[in-house]
Design a protein around this motif. Sequence first.
Motif, PDB file in Angstrom:
ATOM      1  N   PRO A  16       0.849  -1.194   0.000  1.00 21.37           N
ATOM      2  CA  PRO A  16       0.000   0.000   0.000  1.00 21.37           C
ATOM      3  C   PRO A  16       0.891   1.252   0.000  1.00 21.37           C
ATOM      4  O   PRO A  16       2.028   1.196   0.458  1.00 21.37           O
ATOM      5  CB  PRO A  16      -0.791  -0.107   1.306  1.00 21.37           C
ATOM      6  N   GLU A  17       0.364   2.345  -0.487  1.00 23.50           N
ATOM      7  CA  GLU A  17       1.143   3.581  -0.550  1.00 23.50           C
ATOM      8  C   GLU A  17       1.575   4.044   0.845  1.00 23.50           C
ATOM      9  O   GLU A  17       2.686   4.487   1.037  1.00 23.50           O
ATOM     10  CB  GLU A  17       0.332   4.687  -1.244  1.00 23.50           C
ATOM     11  N   ASP A  18       0.669   3.991   1.808  1.00 22.30           N
ATOM     12  CA  ASP A  18       0.976   4.454   3.166  1.00 22.30           C
ATOM     13  C   ASP A  18       0.486   3.411   4.159  1.00 22.30           C
ATOM     14  O   ASP A  18      -0.709   3.287   4.393  1.00 22.30           O
ATOM     15  CB  ASP A  18       0.309   5.801   3.430  1.00 22.30           C
ATOM     16  N   TRP A  19       1.411   2.670   4.728  1.00 26.33           N
ATOM     17  CA  TRP A  19       1.026   1.589   5.640  1.00 26.33           C
ATOM     18  C   TRP A  19       1.520   1.834   7.062  1.00 26.33           C
ATOM     19  O   TRP A  19       1.419   0.965   7.914  1.00 26.33           O
ATOM     20  CB  TRP A  19       1.494   0.235   5.110  1.00 26.33           C
ATOM     21  N   ALA A  20       1.998   3.034   7.352  1.00 27.19           N
ATOM     22  CA  ALA A  20       2.478   3.348   8.701  1.00 27.19           C
ATOM     23  C   ALA A  20       1.366   3.208   9.740  1.00 27.19           C
ATOM     24  O   ALA A  20       1.629   2.902  10.908  1.00 27.19           O
ATOM     25  CB  ALA A  20       3.078   4.750   8.745  1.00 27.19           C
ATOM     26  N   SER A  21       0.124   3.393   9.308  1.00 25.38           N
ATOM     27  CA  SER A  21      -1.012   3.292  10.228  1.00 25.38           C
ATOM     28  C   SER A  21      -1.223   1.876  10.763  1.00 25.38           C
ATOM     29  O   SER A  21      -1.990   1.671  11.694  1.00 25.38           O
ATOM     30  CB  SER A  21      -2.287   3.753   9.523  1.00 25.38           C
TER      31      SER A  21
END
Length: 194
Positions: A76-81
């Motif tokens: 995914p583009e942003d998986w820090a969450s």
Amino acid sequence: DQVIGIALTSNTVQPALIDRPIVLDQTIVVFASDQTALLGLLSSGIHGEWVRKHAASLRTDVRYTPSDVFETYPMPEDWASLSECGVAMESARNRVMSGRGIGLTATYKLIRDPLEEGQDVQLLRAAHVDLDWAVLATYGWSDLDPDHGFYDTEQGVRFTMERSVTAEVLDRLLELNHARYADEVARGLHSKRA
């Protein structure tokens, strides 16, 4: 101080945080990261289904070959969450393993057993459900309901996403993979093969 490791050949396809100073050999795929967000992503059913689809197998075991499964997996583009869900899953899993004095493989045998109703195992199943929802959200696929339950798979009965949802997830991941590869080719990142 820690790395993430996945057994090269296993039927769980589950990573674990490994503390130093353990010596790791060639039977472990090592990710030089201690990010719980990455641990969460790699522990998700979404990543697990990609691995089962694209990895080589030996009987019911999967061979986690990074070039076939990790390098082709469209992150995914942003998986820090995913960090919070990764911590929750790891914590629930550690409670099962330490509370029962068992390892990773035995823990996931319990997860797959529809007759196992221990509260610790139910909490771990719930943590995996939450993790899968979170991973789907990172892709923007909140329209999918993973509908977790006990389903027949090629590896036998598993606690997993409903099979039509799994097929849709795999289709969407493959579309992402193809789109990203086409973009990389357009940017000249892949040389033409002879």
